[in-house]
Design an enzyme around this catalytic site. Structure first.
Site, short mmCIF file in Angstrom:
data_model
loop_
_atom_site.label_atom_id
_atom_site.label_comp_id
_atom_site.label_asym_id
_atom_site.label_seq_id
_atom_site.Cartn_x
_atom_site.Cartn_y
_atom_site.Cartn_z
N ARG A 1 0.80 -1.23 0.00
CA ARG A 1 0.00 0.00 0.00
C ARG A 1 0.83 1.27 0.00
NH1 ARG A 1 -3.21 -1.10 5.62
NH2 ARG A 1 -1.40 -1.76 6.82
N PHE B 1 -5.78 -3.68 0.44
CA PHE B 1 -6.30 -5.00 0.07
C PHE B 1 -7.75 -5.20 0.53
CE2 PHE B 1 -1.65 -6.55 0.74
CZ PHE B 1 -1.27 -5.87 -0.41
N LYS C 1 1.31 -19.69 7.36
CA LYS C 1 0.86 -19.95 8.72
C LYS C 1 0.91 -18.63 9.50
CE LYS C 1 4.68 -20.28 11.61
NZ LYS C 1 5.40 -20.56 12.72
N HIS D 1 6.88 -24.07 6.11
CA HIS D 1 8.14 -24.04 5.36
C HIS D 1 9.07 -25.20 5.73
CE1 HIS D 1 9.70 -21.70 8.81
NE2 HIS D 1 10.84 -22.26 8.49
N GLU E 1 16.17 -22.79 19.21
CA GLU E 1 16.62 -21.49 18.68
C GLU E 1 17.50 -20.85 19.75
OE1 GLU E 1 13.05 -19.36 16.68
OE2 GLU E 1 12.25 -20.67 18.21
N HIS F 1 5.24 -26.91 12.67
CA HIS F 1 6.49 -27.54 12.25
C HIS F 1 6.74 -28.89 12.94
CE1 HIS F 1 7.02 -23.70 10.50
NE2 HIS F 1 7.54 -23.10 11.54
P1 NDP Z 1 4.43 -7.98 7.72
O1 NDP Z 1 3.50 -7.28 8.65
O2 NDP Z 1 5.86 -7.64 7.74
O3 NDP Z 1 3.93 -7.82 6.22
C1 NDP Z 1 2.60 -7.77 5.88
C2 NDP Z 1 2.47 -6.81 4.74
O4 NDP Z 1 1.10 -6.72 4.40
C3 NDP Z 1 2.93 -5.42 5.15
O5 NDP Z 1 3.80 -4.93 4.17
C4 NDP Z 1 1.64 -4.63 5.21
O6 NDP Z 1 1.76 -3.32 4.76
C5 NDP Z 1 0.78 -5.36 4.23
N1 NDP Z 1 -0.60 -5.10 4.54
C6 NDP Z 1 -1.26 -5.39 5.68
N2 NDP Z 1 -2.54 -4.99 5.58
C7 NDP Z 1 -2.69 -4.43 4.36
C8 NDP Z 1 -3.77 -3.85 3.66
N3 NDP Z 1 -4.99 -3.77 4.20
N4 NDP Z 1 -3.57 -3.39 2.44
C9 NDP Z 1 -2.35 -3.45 1.87
N5 NDP Z 1 -1.27 -4.00 2.46
C10 NDP Z 1 -1.45 -4.49 3.69
O7 NDP Z 1 4.21 -9.52 7.96
P2 NDP Z 1 5.21 -10.70 7.57
O8 NDP Z 1 5.79 -10.45 6.24
O9 NDP Z 1 6.11 -10.94 8.70
O10 NDP Z 1 4.21 -11.93 7.50
C11 NDP Z 1 3.34 -12.15 6.40
C12 NDP Z 1 2.61 -13.49 6.64
O11 NDP Z 1 3.60 -14.52 6.70
C13 NDP Z 1 1.88 -13.55 7.97
O12 NDP Z 1 0.76 -14.36 7.80
C14 NDP Z 1 2.87 -14.24 8.89
O13 NDP Z 1 2.21 -14.93 9.93
C15 NDP Z 1 3.50 -15.21 7.93
N6 NDP Z 1 4.84 -15.64 8.31
C16 NDP Z 1 5.87 -14.75 8.40
C17 NDP Z 1 7.14 -15.17 8.71
C18 NDP Z 1 8.28 -14.22 8.77
O14 NDP Z 1 9.41 -14.70 8.91
N7 NDP Z 1 8.07 -12.92 8.63
C19 NDP Z 1 7.42 -16.60 8.99
C20 NDP Z 1 6.27 -17.45 8.86
C21 NDP Z 1 5.04 -16.98 8.53
P3 NDP Z 1 2.20 -2.13 5.75
O15 NDP Z 1 3.66 -2.33 5.91
O16 NDP Z 1 1.81 -0.93 5.00
O17 NDP Z 1 1.42 -2.34 7.03
#
Ligand code: NDP
Length: 491
Positions: A49, A93, A147, A177, A215, A239
Site C-alpha cells: 500500500r 487490500f 501460517k 516451510h 533457537e 512444524h
Molecule cells: P508484515 O506485517 O511484515 O507484512 C505484511 C504486509 O502486508 C505489510 O507490508 C503490510 O503493509 C501489508 N498489509 C497489511 N494490511 C494491508 C492492507 N490492508 N492493504 C495493503 N497492504 C497491507 O508480515 P510478515 O511479512 O512478517 O508476515 C506475512 C505473513 O507470513 C503472515 O501471515 C505471517 O504470519 C507469515 N509468516 C511470516 C514469517 C516471517 O518470517 N516474517 C514466517 C512465517 C510466517 P504495511 O507495511 O503498509 O502495514
C-alpha cells in the site's frame, strides 16, 4: 513430482513489502531465476500500500535480494533479468478498488495465476472475496497462504471456511516451510526407498524418538506478536507436528499429495490426548529468564523490549507424545522446542532398541543401541551411529560407537542447498501440493494442541523458569530421565 519444466506463471504477491516477502520470498524467486527455473514470460506483480513507482520498488527489491542472498550468489545480469519481470501496484487490500487493476495487469500477460498472500491471516478472507467478486480468479487459480491458520481450532475453521467459500481445496497451498527443507523431504526418501529402514520402522525395533527444534535467539523485537502465540502455537502445532507425522506415518500408496496427506492425518488422529493426570509426566512449559547467549548477557523474556508484566506465555515446550496405533504403541516421541537455548539446532533422533542378547563388556552396555540422527540444521545431513570393534591388538572386543555419515553439502556436488521457500514456490508454480498442508491436517493438529493447552488456562499456573543459554527447565530433563533415558546432548 520432479523434472517437470516450468510453466508460464503470473505470480501476484500480496504484502510484497513485508518482512517475509523481502527476507525470504523475493530472494527465493531470484534463486529460481538464477537456476533457470522461471519460464521466460513469467511475471511477478508486487502489491503493497505504499505509493511508489515500479522503478522504486525494483530498487528496493534489489537491495533486499543483495542483503539476503550470499554475495557469491549474486549475478547482476540475473538480478536485472529478474527485476524486469516485476511490476508494482499499490492499494488497500480490504477495499474493492484496486482489484480492477489486477485484471488490467493480467490482460497484458496470460500465464497460470498464482496468488501468494504474504499478509496477516486476518486478510485472507477479504482478499479471497475481493478476488472472486472483481473477477480476478477462476477455478485454476492457485492460492498460497502462510501460517498461522488461526490460533486455535475454531479460529482456524473461520479462516479455512473463508478460503473455502471461494476456492476448492485443490487450489489451496498452505505453507509450512519445514516441508520445503531438503532433509525433511529426505525423510520420505530414507524411509520409503530403503528397505533396510522400512522394515525396522516400528515398535519392534525403535525404543523412542527425539525431535528437537532449538533457537538460540530470543524474541527479536516481535514480543507483542509472539506473546499472543507462544511456542506451542508458533512451533509445535505446525512444524514439529509435521515432522512427527513424516516420521510416524505409514507408507503412502504413492507420492501424490493426497496419499501422503492421508497418512499424515492418520497419525494426527492417533495422537493420544494429554489428559490432566499426565501433565506432570508428559508436559513441560517454560519461559526464559536472564542468562547468556554466545557468551553475552541477555535479558529474560519479561525484560525484553515491549514486554508486558507477568505474561505466562511459554517460550519453551517439552512433551512426550504417544501415538496409539500398531506401529508405535509403547514408543514415546519426546519433542522439545524453545527460544534462548544454547544453540540453533533442529534434529530428529531415532533410537533403535538394543540387540536382544548382549555379549560384550558389561560396562559398555549403555552403548548398545543404534541411533539414526537426522539433522535439519545446521549441516543438513544424516548420521547412523553403529557399533564396531575398536581397532588395535590391545582393544580385544571393546566396542566403539561411530557414525556412518552423510553431510549433504559434502556428499553432493551441488554445494548449495536450496532454501525451503525456493522449493515451495517452485512446487506451487508446478501445481504440486504434496509439500503443502491440507485443511484436515491443520484442524487435527489444532484439535490436539488445543486440548494440551487447555491445561494452561489457570492463571496461577506459570511456566517453569530456565536461564537463557540452557536447555530449558530441569523438569524437561526429569521428564525423559524418569523413563530411564536422556536427551541426546546429555547422553
Ligand atoms: P508484515 O506485517 O511484515 O507484512 C505484511 C504486509 O502486508 C505489510 O507490508 C503490510 O503493509 C501489508 N498489509 C497489511 N494490511 C494491508 C492492507 N490492508 N492493504 C495493503 N497492504 C497491507 O508480515 P510478515 O511479512 O512478517 O508476515 C506475512 C505473513 O507470513 C503472515 O501471515 C505471517 O504470519 C507469515 N509468516 C511470516 C514469517 C516471517 O518470517 N516474517 C514466517 C512465517 C510466517 P504495511 O507495511 O503498509 O502495514
Amino acid at each position: 513430482m520432479v523434472g517437470k519444466s516450468s510453466t508460464r506463471c503470473d505470480l501476484i504477491m500480496f504484502g510484497a513489502l513485508g518482512d517475509l516477502a523481502q527476507r525470504k520470498l523475493f530472494p527465493a524467486l531470484y534463486q529460481l531465476e538464477r537456476a533457470g527455473l522461471l519460464e521466460p514470460n513469467s511475471r511477478v506483480l508486487a502489491l503493497a500500500r505504499s505509493d511508489d513507482s515500479t522503478a522504486a520498488i525494483r530498487a528496493q527489491l534489489a537491495e533486499s535480494i543483495q542483503s539476503y542472498v550470499k554475495a557469491e550468489d549474486i549475478d547482476e545480469g540475473v538480478l536485472a533479468r529478474f527485476l524486469d519481470r516485476v511490476d508494482y501496484l499499490c492499494f488497500d487490500f480490504e477495499s474493492e478498488q484496486g482489484y480492477g487493476l489486477l485484471n488490467e495487469w493480467r490482460a497484458r500477460g496470460g500465464g497460470e495465476l498464482i496468488v501468494y498472500m504474504a499478509t496477516p491471516p486476518s486478510l485472507y478472507g477479504v482478499i479471497a472475496r475481493n478476488l472472486r467478486d472483481q473477477g480476478c480468479c477462476n477455478a485454476d487459480t492457485r492460492i498460497v497462504v502462510e501460517k498461522p491458520i488461526g490460533h486455535d481450532l475454531s479460529s482456524s475453521k473461520v479462516i479455512n471456511n473463508q478460503l473455502a467459500e471461494v476456492f476448492n481445496e485443490n487450489q489451496l497451498f498452505r505453507i509450512d516451510h519445514y516441508l520445503g527443507k531438503e532433509t525433511v523431504q529426505n525423510l520420505i526418501a530414507l524411509r520409503f526407498a530403503n528397505n533396510l529402514f522400512a522394515t525396522q520402522w516400528n515398535q519392534n525395533h525403535i525404543s523412542h524418538v527425539e525431535i528437537t527444534v532449538a533457537e538460540s535467539v530470543g524474541i527479536e523485537g516481535r514480543w507483542g506478536y509472539f506473546d499472543k502465540a507462544g511456542q506451542m502455537r508458533d512451533m509445535i502445532q505446525n512444524h514439529l507436528l509435521q515432522l512427527l507425522c513424516l516420521i510416524a506415518m505409514d507408507p503412502p500408496a504413492d507420492l501424490s499429495a493426497n496419499s501422503i496427506r492421508d497418512e499424515k492425518v492418520k497419525v494426527l488422529k492417533a495422537l493420544r490426548p494429554i489428559t490432566s493426570d499426565m501433565i506432570d509426566t508428559h508436559l513441560v512449559r517454560g519461559q526464559y529468564t536472564a542468562g547468556t547467549s554466545n557468551g553475552l548477557p541477555v535479558p529474560g523474556y519479561l525484560q525484553e523490549e515491549g514486554a508486558a508484566k507477568g505474561s505466562s506465555t511459554e517460550t519453551f515446550v517439552a512433551l512426550k507424545a504417544e501415538i496409539h496405533n500398531w506401529r508405535w504403541a509403547g514408543v514415546p516421541f519426546y519433542i522439545r522446542t524453545g527460544k534462548r537455548l544454547p544453540e540453533k539446532l533442529s534434529q530428529i533422533i531415532i533410537h533403535f532398541k538394543p540387540a536382544p542378547h548382549y555379549i560384550f563388556d558389561p560396562d559398555q552396555k549403555h552403548l548398545a543401541n543404534n541411533k539414526l540422527i537426522i539433522r535439519l540444521q545446521p549441516d543438513e545431513g544424516m548420521e547412523l551411529q553403529i557399533l564396531t570393534k575398536d581397532q588395535g591388538l590391545d582393544k580385544g572386543m571393546r566396542l566403539r560407537q561411530g557414525p556412518l555419515e552423510l553431510t549433504f553439502s559434502e556428499a553432493f556436488s551441488t554445494s548449495r542447498i536450496p532454501d525451503a521457500y525456493e522449493r515451495l514456490l517452485w512446487e506451487a508454480m508446478k501445481g504440486n501440493q504434496y509439500l503443502f498442508v491440507r485443511r484436515d491436517e491443520v484442524e487435527y493438529a489444532w484439535h490436539w494442541v488445543d486440548q494440551v493447552m487447555s491445561h494452561w488456562q489457570d492463571p496461577a499456573a506459570h511456566p517453569k523458569r530456565y536461564a537463557a543459554g540452557t536447555w530449558g527447565p530441569v523438569a524437561s530433563i526429569a521428564m525423559i530421565t524418569r523413563d530411564g533415558r536422556s536427551w541426546y546432548e546429555d547422553a
